[in-house]
Structure formats: C-alpha cells, structure tokens
Design an enzyme around this catalytic site. Structure first.
Site, short mmCIF file in Angstrom:
data_model
loop_
_atom_site.label_atom_id
_atom_site.label_comp_id
_atom_site.label_asym_id
_atom_site.label_seq_id
_atom_site.Cartn_x
_atom_site.Cartn_y
_atom_site.Cartn_z
N HIS A 53 1.35 -1.49 0.18
CA HIS A 53 -0.17 0.46 -0.18
C HIS A 53 0.58 0.99 0.63
CE1 HIS A 53 -3.60 -2.41 -0.13
NE2 HIS A 53 -3.94 -2.54 1.64
N HIS A 96 -9.88 2.16 -0.36
CA HIS A 96 -9.50 1.08 0.91
C HIS A 96 -11.13 1.24 2.24
CE1 HIS A 96 -8.36 -2.32 3.79
NE2 HIS A 96 -6.37 -2.32 3.46
N GLU A 150 -11.45 -3.81 -2.79
CA GLU A 150 -10.79 -2.74 -3.33
C GLU A 150 -10.24 -3.43 -4.73
OE1 GLU A 150 -7.35 -3.42 -1.69
OE2 GLU A 150 -8.84 -4.81 0.61
C1 BGC Z 1 -4.38 -6.06 2.64
C2 BGC Z 1 -4.50 -6.64 3.69
C3 BGC Z 1 -4.20 -5.71 4.47
C4 BGC Z 1 -5.10 -5.09 5.30
C5 BGC Z 1 -4.94 -3.34 5.69
C6 BGC Z 1 -5.85 -5.42 2.32
O1 BGC Z 1 -6.03 -4.68 1.36
O2 BGC Z 1 -4.87 -6.52 0.97
O3 BGC Z 1 -3.55 -7.69 4.29
O4 BGC Z 1 -4.31 -5.99 5.55
O5 BGC Z 1 -5.28 -4.25 3.51
O6 BGC Z 1 -3.93 -3.34 5.30
#
Ligand code: BGC
Length: 370
Positions: free
Chosen positions: A130, A203, A334
């Site tokens: 991310h 998110h 997402e």
């Molecule tokens: C990920 C997860 C993660 C979450 C929060 C998601 O997009 O795939 O593995 O824990 O985001 O960070």
C-alpha cells in the site's frame, strides 16, 4: 496546476420555512478536522437530495463516514471510520483511505523498469504494501470543491520523484462525487514525468448493518469473477490465474461470506480476476445484507478487486463510540490492478509512461430493499 482552492460552501440551510427545524440539504460543507504535517486538515460533508451524507477528509483522502437510511429508516454509517483526526494519525489499517502509489503488495519491495532496479520499504512481512511507510493514506491532499449541485470534491497531490522509492514526479488527483442515486463515484487521474508504476484504490471497510458489533459473515456477496490470483504464504501471487469453480472463492452466485470462510486460511484476502475484458465501467460485485435491506453494488474500470474480510482486525481498535472493531467487522472491495504486477509480466500492466494519462473510475452504489 495544484492550486488549493479552499472555500466554504455551506449549503446547510433551513429546508422547511414553516418550522424552526434546520435540515441539512444537498451540497458540500467544510469544517476544520485538525492539523497534520503542520497543515490544517478539513472534513467535507457531501449531502445528496435523499439526505445521504458522506464525509471525506483531505488527510489521506479518507472517507470517514457514509450515512444512509436502512429499510426501517434508521440512519447509520456503512463504513468504518473515526469522527476525529487523532484516530487516523494513529496506526490504523487504511480505513477509508486512498491507497497508493501502489495499492496492494510488491514482492520484497523490489521491481525494475528498463533494467533499473527500484527498492521500496518493506512494511508487510517480507513485502511492500500500500505505497510504503508514508503512502497516500497518510498525506495531506490539496482540496478543491468542484461542484456543490452534484456534491463533488477533488483532492490533489504531487508525489515527488523518489518518494517512497518510486520513480517519477507523479501528479495525482482524485475526484469524489455523491450522486442523487446514492452512488459514491471515485475517479483517479495521474500523470508522470518518468516511467513508473501505479495502482490506486480506495480502502473503505463496509458493514451494511451500520453497526460493527455485527460481523459481515452474514452479508451475501456476488463477484463477477471466474478466476482469482493464487498467492503464497505472504500473499504474493504465484502467477497462477486459478479457476474459482469448486473452491471457496466461487462467488459467481450470491453467497454468504461466512459459508466457506473457514476453509480459507485467515479469511479472504485475495485478488479476483474480473470477467470483464475491457476498461469500461462495469458492475463487478454486489453485497447485500438482509436485516438492513441494504445493497451495495460496485462498478469499476479496473481488471481486479481485492476482497478482504478484515482478517487482521482484532478488537484492539475501537470506533469513536467505543465499540471494538473485531475480526470480520467489515469487508473491503478494493478495485485495482493485480498485486505484484510490476514483477508479473503476464498480468495487466501497471506501468505509466510520461505523456500517458492514468484514469480509472470506481462507483459504489447503495440502495435499500424494503
Ligand atoms: C490487504 C490486507 C491488509 C489490509 C490492511 C488489504 O488490502 O490485502 O492484507 O491487512 O489491506 O492493511
């Protein structure tokens, strides 16, 4: 031009002239939400003609709440969020945020473009997740109210060459619109001056009951995907595009999320390969919840969607109202390109070239069945 056009459009007015009751009406209002990185941060409230209300802060582009009426006309927020900035300044798992430059994982934080190797922060097991240590979710964006008749907010940011290890000066703007059809439309635009990679998403964590005390295992989900990307133990794609048929990943028909979740180690946290074959805005998923009557439809131009069932939520974080946010308290859809695409030449490309325009659109549409 990244000009901060900061002005207040307070369209909160007295709807009913015969009473003293003040009702909020369609438009955008702005209030102070605190300070981050030495800059004042704002909270924008978008209201449509149905009285649905979405709040967004220019800190991380976070959608902090989406309040709408359920089938019994009870209003509550269908996304997890805090009502003050402090919760967002502390560690949290990307609640409602813009995620970038690269949403999802890049194996070992390494990729190459034209034989030049780039190294990114390792912030998730052995991988990059991310956007890194200070990704787009933790930045103060420049806000511009674009339109108050169809409440619309633009957030802009210039990510400098080398920020978080990524190449190229990347100019990004993200437009949020709340329509009268209860759609949250998010449009992402970007340009670069050097070949780079990009994968932007939002998110938001949805719980259609509007109450995190209920988990989302009774929510019913349908995803228009016959395949998903298989992953290794660190959630990096193996490169295989695996059929969902006969597996717990088959959501081609509406299915309760809890029905087979126990057969998926840790819960769902996987990228689904959407059946759509072009970049048109197409409906790709529907979530429904019987008690509230709420239905959420997802439309996107993207080729994939990460379905995440809040597996790492463990009850330690609390809502502003003091309720524990436990495992599976919410779900994320997402929309995205596939994880680790910079290292998987067979996946749709996430390369952005100078002169090219990155443009993706995702729409979350809420309705209620009475
Ligand atoms: C990920 C997860 C993660 C979450 C929060 C998601 O997009 O795939 O593995 O824990 O985001 O960070």
């Amino acid at each position: 031009m990244f000009i901060a056009t900061i002005f207040t459009l307070l369209i909160t007015s007295c709807n009913n002239t015969n009473t003293n009751k003040m009702e909020k009406s369609k438009g955008i209002s702005k209030s102070s939400f605190g300070t981050a990185d030495g800059k004042e941060v704002f909270l924008y409230t978008l209201i449509n003609s149905k009285g649905s209300e979405i709040t967004i802060t220019n800190f991380g582009g976070i959608v902090t709440s989406w309040v709408s009426a359920d089938k019994n006309n009870i209003k509550s927020s269908i996304v997890l969020g805090y009502d003050s900035l402090s919760g967002y300044l502390a560690t949290h798992p990307y609640f409602g945020a813009i995620v970038g430059r690269y949403g999802n994982r890049i194996a070992k934080g390494k990729f190459s473009i034209d034989s030049v190797a780039y190294t990114l922060a390792i912030n998730n097991g052995p991988n990059h997740l991310h956007g890194g240590l200070k990704g787009f979710d933790k930045l103060v964006w420049e806000p511009t109210v674009e339109n108050d008749s169809v409440p619309s907010l633009m957030l802009s940011y210039l990510s400098k060459d080398g920020e978080e290890g990524y190449p190229g000066n990347l100019k990004v703007d993200v437009h949020y619109t709340l329509t009268d059809e209860d759609e949250l439309k998010i449009e992402y635009n970007a340009t670069t001056d050097k070949k780079t990679v990009i994968n932007l998403t939002n998110h938001s964590y949805f719980n259609l009951t509007g109450d995190v005390s209920n988990n989302i295992l009774d929510h019913v989900l349908q995803i228009d995907a016959d395949h998903f990307t298989s992953v290794d133990s660190t959630l990096i794609p193996t490169g295989d595009i695996t059929p969902v048929k006969g597996t717990p990943f088959d959501f081609t028909q509406p299915t309760k999320i809890g029905l087979r979740i126990d057969s998926v180690m840790g819960g769902y946290d996987h990228n689904f390969v959407l059946n759509k074959t072009d970049a048109s805005l197409t409906k790709i998923a529907t979530v429904s919840e019987e008690k509230s009557g709420r239905v959420l439809e997802v439309f996107t131009t993207e080729p994939g969607v990460q379905f995440y069932t809040g597996n790492f939520l463990d009850g330690k974080l609390k809502t502003s109202g003091g309720k524990s946010i436990g495992q599976h308290a919410a779900l994320c859809l997402e929309t995205q390109h596939f994880p680790d695409s910079p290292n998987e030449p067979s996946f749709p490309t996430t390369i952005l070239l100078p002169g090219q325009k990155y443009h993706t659109v995702t729409v979350y549409k809420l309705s209620v069945i009475k």
